[in-house]
Each structure stands twice: as C-alpha cells, then as structure tokens.
Design a protein around this motif. Sequence first.
Motif, PDB file in Angstrom:
ATOM      1  N   GLY A 148       0.582  -1.185  -0.032  1.00  0.00           N
ATOM      2  CA  GLY A 148      -0.145   0.023  -0.114  1.00  0.00           C
ATOM      3  C   GLY A 148       0.776   1.404  -0.040  1.00  0.00           C
ATOM      4  O   GLY A 148       0.154   2.586   0.242  1.00  0.00           O
ATOM      5  N   ARG A 149       1.933   1.059  -0.409  1.00  0.00           N
ATOM      6  CA  ARG A 149       2.793   2.318  -0.234  1.00  0.00           C
ATOM      7  C   ARG A 149       2.886   3.371  -1.385  1.00  0.00           C
ATOM      8  O   ARG A 149       3.109   3.017  -2.336  1.00  0.00           O
ATOM      9  CB  ARG A 149       4.604   1.790  -0.066  1.00  0.00           C
ATOM     10  CG  ARG A 149       4.946   1.235   1.056  1.00  0.00           C
ATOM     11  CD  ARG A 149       6.309   1.209   1.096  1.00  0.00           C
ATOM     12  NE  ARG A 149       6.792   0.382   2.298  1.00  0.00           N
ATOM     13  CZ  ARG A 149       7.159  -0.859   2.292  1.00  0.00           C
ATOM     14  NH1 ARG A 149       6.998  -1.707   1.240  1.00  0.00           N
ATOM     15  NH2 ARG A 149       7.446  -1.823   3.206  1.00  0.00           N
ATOM     16  N   ASN A 150       2.200   4.600  -0.961  1.00  0.00           N
ATOM     17  CA  ASN A 150       2.093   5.549  -1.770  1.00  0.00           C
ATOM     18  C   ASN A 150       1.458   5.426  -3.130  1.00  0.00           C
ATOM     19  O   ASN A 150       1.753   5.932  -4.229  1.00  0.00           O
ATOM     20  CB  ASN A 150       3.495   6.190  -2.109  1.00  0.00           C
ATOM     21  CG  ASN A 150       4.100   6.838  -0.639  1.00  0.00           C
ATOM     22  OD1 ASN A 150       3.201   7.313   0.031  1.00  0.00           O
ATOM     23  ND2 ASN A 150       5.116   6.687  -0.475  1.00  0.00           N
ATOM     24  N   PHE A 151       0.566   4.460  -3.341  1.00  0.00           N
ATOM     25  CA  PHE A 151      -0.041   4.092  -4.595  1.00  0.00           C
ATOM     26  C   PHE A 151      -1.039   5.224  -5.112  1.00  0.00           C
ATOM     27  O   PHE A 151      -1.315   5.312  -6.084  1.00  0.00           O
ATOM     28  CB  PHE A 151      -0.696   2.713  -4.353  1.00  0.00           C
ATOM     29  CG  PHE A 151      -2.065   2.667  -3.882  1.00  0.00           C
ATOM     30  CD1 PHE A 151      -3.306   2.859  -4.497  1.00  0.00           C
ATOM     31  CD2 PHE A 151      -2.081   2.542  -2.530  1.00  0.00           C
ATOM     32  CE1 PHE A 151      -4.436   2.815  -4.116  1.00  0.00           C
ATOM     33  CE2 PHE A 151      -3.479   2.490  -1.766  1.00  0.00           C
ATOM     34  CZ  PHE A 151      -4.615   2.679  -2.594  1.00  0.00           C
ATOM     35  N   ILE A 152      -1.260   6.186  -4.049  1.00  0.00           N
ATOM     36  CA  ILE A 152      -2.256   7.288  -4.344  1.00  0.00           C
ATOM     37  C   ILE A 152      -1.874   8.394  -3.255  1.00  0.00           C
ATOM     38  O   ILE A 152      -1.656   8.389  -2.219  1.00  0.00           O
ATOM     39  CB  ILE A 152      -3.658   6.833  -4.219  1.00  0.00           C
ATOM     40  CG1 ILE A 152      -4.633   8.018  -4.407  1.00  0.00           C
ATOM     41  CG2 ILE A 152      -4.334   6.177  -2.617  1.00  0.00           C
ATOM     42  CD1 ILE A 152      -6.035   7.866  -4.278  1.00  0.00           C
ATOM     43  N   THR A 153      -1.805   9.559  -4.060  1.00  0.00           N
ATOM     44  CA  THR A 153      -1.447  10.710  -3.065  1.00  0.00           C
ATOM     45  C   THR A 153      -2.157  11.920  -3.878  1.00  0.00           C
ATOM     46  O   THR A 153      -3.077  11.583  -4.592  1.00  0.00           O
ATOM     47  CB  THR A 153      -0.067  10.900  -3.050  1.00  0.00           C
ATOM     48  OG1 THR A 153       0.303  12.075  -2.070  1.00  0.00           O
ATOM     49  CG2 THR A 153       0.482  11.321  -4.388  1.00  0.00           C
ATOM     50  N   TYR A 154      -2.143  13.000  -3.348  1.00  0.00           N
ATOM     51  CA  TYR A 154      -2.671  14.193  -4.030  1.00  0.00           C
ATOM     52  C   TYR A 154      -1.777  14.580  -4.836  1.00  0.00           C
ATOM     53  O   TYR A 154      -0.540  15.066  -4.632  1.00  0.00           O
ATOM     54  CB  TYR A 154      -3.441  15.089  -3.147  1.00  0.00           C
ATOM     55  CG  TYR A 154      -2.535  15.901  -2.063  1.00  0.00           C
ATOM     56  CD1 TYR A 154      -1.930  17.059  -2.116  1.00  0.00           C
ATOM     57  CD2 TYR A 154      -2.269  15.244  -1.036  1.00  0.00           C
ATOM     58  CE1 TYR A 154      -1.157  17.463  -1.555  1.00  0.00           C
ATOM     59  CE2 TYR A 154      -1.456  15.688   0.123  1.00  0.00           C
ATOM     60  CZ  TYR A 154      -0.720  17.106  -0.220  1.00  0.00           C
ATOM     61  OH  TYR A 154      -0.017  17.742   0.532  1.00  0.00           O
ATOM     62  N   ARG A 155      -2.478  15.317  -6.097  1.00  0.00           N
ATOM     63  CA  ARG A 155      -1.438  15.885  -7.008  1.00  0.00           C
ATOM     64  C   ARG A 155      -1.229  17.192  -6.808  1.00  0.00           C
ATOM     65  O   ARG A 155      -1.697  18.029  -6.148  1.00  0.00           O
ATOM     66  CB  ARG A 155      -2.280  16.035  -8.468  1.00  0.00           C
ATOM     67  CG  ARG A 155      -1.480  16.187  -9.745  1.00  0.00           C
ATOM     68  CD  ARG A 155      -2.427  15.931 -10.836  1.00  0.00           C
ATOM     69  NE  ARG A 155      -1.608  15.710 -12.233  1.00  0.00           N
ATOM     70  CZ  ARG A 155      -2.118  15.625 -13.365  1.00  0.00           C
ATOM     71  NH1 ARG A 155      -3.225  15.996 -13.788  1.00  0.00           N
ATOM     72  NH2 ARG A 155      -1.158  15.578 -14.262  1.00  0.00           N
ATOM     73  N   LYS A 156       0.017  17.590  -7.223  1.00  0.00           N
ATOM     74  CA  LYS A 156       0.713  19.172  -6.765  1.00  0.00           C
ATOM     75  C   LYS A 156       1.135  19.865  -7.998  1.00  0.00           C
ATOM     76  O   LYS A 156       1.638  19.100  -9.050  1.00  0.00           O
ATOM     77  CB  LYS A 156       1.511  19.025  -5.524  1.00  0.00           C
ATOM     78  CG  LYS A 156       2.793  18.099  -6.009  1.00  0.00           C
ATOM     79  CD  LYS A 156       3.525  17.824  -4.540  1.00  0.00           C
ATOM     80  CE  LYS A 156       3.022  16.593  -3.848  1.00  0.00           C
ATOM     81  NZ  LYS A 156       2.971  15.315  -4.357  1.00  0.00           N
ATOM     82  N   LYS A 157       1.296  21.109  -7.991  1.00  0.00           N
ATOM     83  CA  LYS A 157       2.069  21.870  -8.808  1.00  0.00           C
ATOM     84  C   LYS A 157       3.556  21.518  -9.079  1.00  0.00           C
ATOM     85  O   LYS A 157       4.367  21.118  -7.991  1.00  0.00           O
ATOM     86  CB  LYS A 157       1.725  23.317  -8.639  1.00  0.00           C
ATOM     87  CG  LYS A 157       0.350  23.856  -8.889  1.00  0.00           C
ATOM     88  CD  LYS A 157       0.118  23.874 -10.522  1.00  0.00           C
ATOM     89  CE  LYS A 157      -0.885  24.673 -10.940  1.00  0.00           C
ATOM     90  NZ  LYS A 157      -1.332  24.749 -12.422  1.00  0.00           N
ATOM     91  N   ALA A 158       4.064  21.913  -9.838  1.00  0.00           N
ATOM     92  CA  ALA A 158       5.640  21.604  -9.945  1.00  0.00           C
ATOM     93  C   ALA A 158       6.321  22.758  -9.583  1.00  0.00           C
ATOM     94  O   ALA A 158       7.017  23.524 -10.355  1.00  0.00           O
ATOM     95  CB  ALA A 158       6.157  21.242 -11.509  1.00  0.00           C
TER      96      ALA A 158
END
Length: 438
Positions: A209-219
């Motif tokens: 389950g490691r970091n398969f999903i996180t929230y998207r962020k600007k570059a």
Amino acid sequence: MTLAIQIIQFILIISILVILHELGHFIPAKYFKTKVEKFYLFFDVKFSLFKKKIGDTEYGIGWLPLGGYVKIAGMIDESMDTEQMKEEPKPWEFRSKPAWQRLIIMLGGVTVNFFLAWIIYTMLLFNNGDTYIPADSLKYGIQVDSVGQQLGLLTGDKILAVDGKKTKKFSNAVLQIILGDEITVNRDGKEITVPLSDEGKASVFEAQGRNFITYRKKAVIDSVIPESAAKKAGIKAHDQIVGVNGRQVDYWDEFTDVIKSSSDVALTLEILRNGKKENIQITVPEEGKIGVYPSVEDLRVTDNYTFAEAIPAGLTRTIQVLTDQIRQFKVIFNTKTGAYKQVKGPIGIVEMMSPTWDWTFFWGFMAMFSVWLAFLNILPIPALDGGHVMFLLYEMISGRKPSEKVLETGQIIGFVILMGLMVVIFGNDIWNIIKKFI
C-alpha cells in the motif's frame, strides 16, 4: 536505538491492553464470588519470570509474550485442567454460577477493550482535535503510480465517493478504496464509476500500500540537494517548472515523468521565478534524478472539540475503526487479493511502531489495537472469549448446558485453529524480512 524504542512501545502497549483485558474478566469474577486461581501477563509455559500469591490468586508474569490470561476455577479453558472438572462443582466455581453471570464474566474483556478505545479517542480528540486533509479539497485531483493505475485510477481523477458514500477525509478514502468494490470519480469533467478489481488490490497489497495514491501538486521546487545537477544548473527553491523543451508542464508528476525518461539528455527547463519566466539548461544524470524535492501545499484542516463533543465523536471513531476491521476480513479471505500474505504478527507490528517516542501515535495505536483485540476475542472460536460466549448463549436459549466433553473438544479445536493462524502470521513476518534481503 530506533528498534529499541519500537520494541519498548510495542511491549508497553501489549502489556497495558492484556492487563486491562484480563481485569475485565477478573473484576466481575470476583464480584460474583468466583475463585480466580491465576492472573498472568504473558504465558507461563513450564515456568514464570515472576509470581506472587495474594489470597486465592497467583499473580505473575510469564516468559512467552503472546497475551495473558486469568485462570478461573471450574472453567474449561486453555489450561485444559480437566481433573478439577471431575470433582463435584463447588459454589465458588465458574460452572456453578448462573449463565448470565458467566456471560458477564466472559464479555468483560472485550467490553473493557471497547471502552478503553472510546476513552482514548475521546481524549485525543479533546486534546489534539482531528487533523486531516479533506477529500474534496484536492483541487488538482489525485496522483497514482502504476499500482494505482492497476486499480483503474488515473492521475488527475477527483474522488467523489467510494461504494456510493462520500468520504470526508482523504486518508479514509484511501482505506475505503482498498476495502471497497467501486469508486466514483470526476475524470476530465465527467462522472464515472470504476470497479475496484481483486487483481488491482493484489498489486496494492504486494506493494504493501505504499504511496499508490496521493494528491496531485503543482511543479514547484521546495528544496535543492547540494552538489546535485539541479544545484549546478542554478535551480532554486520556490522555482515553478512551467515547461520542458517547449512542452507545457503544470504538475509535479508531469515534470518527474520527463526527467525519469531523459537519462543523459540535455533539457531546457522553463521556470517561473519571482513572477518572471527564465530558461535553464540541465543535463539529466544517468540515474534519472536531478536532485529536487516538491513543495507540498498544506491542505490539512483541524476540527476542534469540546469535551462534550469529543465523547460522541470518540464513540463514532471507535465504531468506524471496528467496522473497517470487520470489512478487512472480506479482503483477507479473498485469495485473489493476496491480502492474507500481508497479515502482520508481532514482528510486523513492531515495524509499524513510531521510530521516535510519539505519545499521540502511542495512544492512537493503542486505541486501534484495543478495538482489534476486542473484535478478535469475540469471534465465535472455541478457546477465545467469543467461543465461550457462543456456548453460553446456546445454554441460555436452549436451557441445556453443553457437555464437558463438547467443551473440551471445542477447546482443542479452537486451540488448533489459533496455532495454525499463528504459524501463518509468524510465517508472513519471517518471509517479509527475508524478502528484504533477496
């Protein structure tokens, strides 16, 4: 030192939970004038580390740290002391007490575990509040890796609901995805429902389950590693990447995808610095990393509670944790997901402990584990509290006691089941350690 702190936390948590659980049996047993012969933390197989007799009860600490027990006179339990059962029942024995008293004695442990979790969650919410990332505040959607893609998710999706229910917290949404059957997302302006396949979940569990999903962020750059390619090229903290080789870049995942696929390639980065655009030339090292970390927007919010508000909120949290643990069995017993391979025993649990002493983590983990122990102990398996409760309910409904032979056989079957589960759990722990060195 880190491992020592983790082990100490685990032993302390287990010791507190076991003592309180056994007190849940001990106190009503004494109240109903039932003789308690032993009260032990851990198991004293062949010998004990410490023991002292006070009144009719021997108090002690065993050497095998797999729980603890109270030995109640006139009760068929894990000690399998059948000699006493051949004698005529004494008024102070468990078997001589009314069924409703015996039921209260057997339910005492899980009751204490449940109320302990409720109390801990109440105090944590009152003292610390509830800090989380709202699931609906991810303005750029989610970011998933290859494992998340196997579940059917795509970077940029915005989570709307799991199994038709809207989730308040992003962290809860992640758990519900693992336990759920389908997820509804907004993808490119369209609302679609994606089935969560067993094969996709198998990949999640394989990756633990490691970091398969996180929230998207600007570059946006948070920091630059000294002596890295980025540092030498002149990239600075707070720079925003807006383009690579003339191609527009909006998000961190888009930027890193280009970097990873451009080993030993010279790139022109278009950055936004202090409101002005600049071009920077950089050659990506062979390992496909240039030495920068992303700036993470703090999306956390905190809900604060008065003591009166924290009490029902603590109960709600306890029930939610219990519900999620029950739902996990659906996933664990589904062989297609492979979740049973990730069930953790003592070794695996120690690895879950905080590497530093963190009282908020300590109490939060104790509350969660207390609920878990309550649930496991109430399962209708002979040799567990739930097995005794099952036989007592049969007696109360039918008006007939199960024979001692039935109780003894059930105890043996339950013991064999539990030992089999322990072999699987310890086997998982050992295999997971071995895999790290393969």
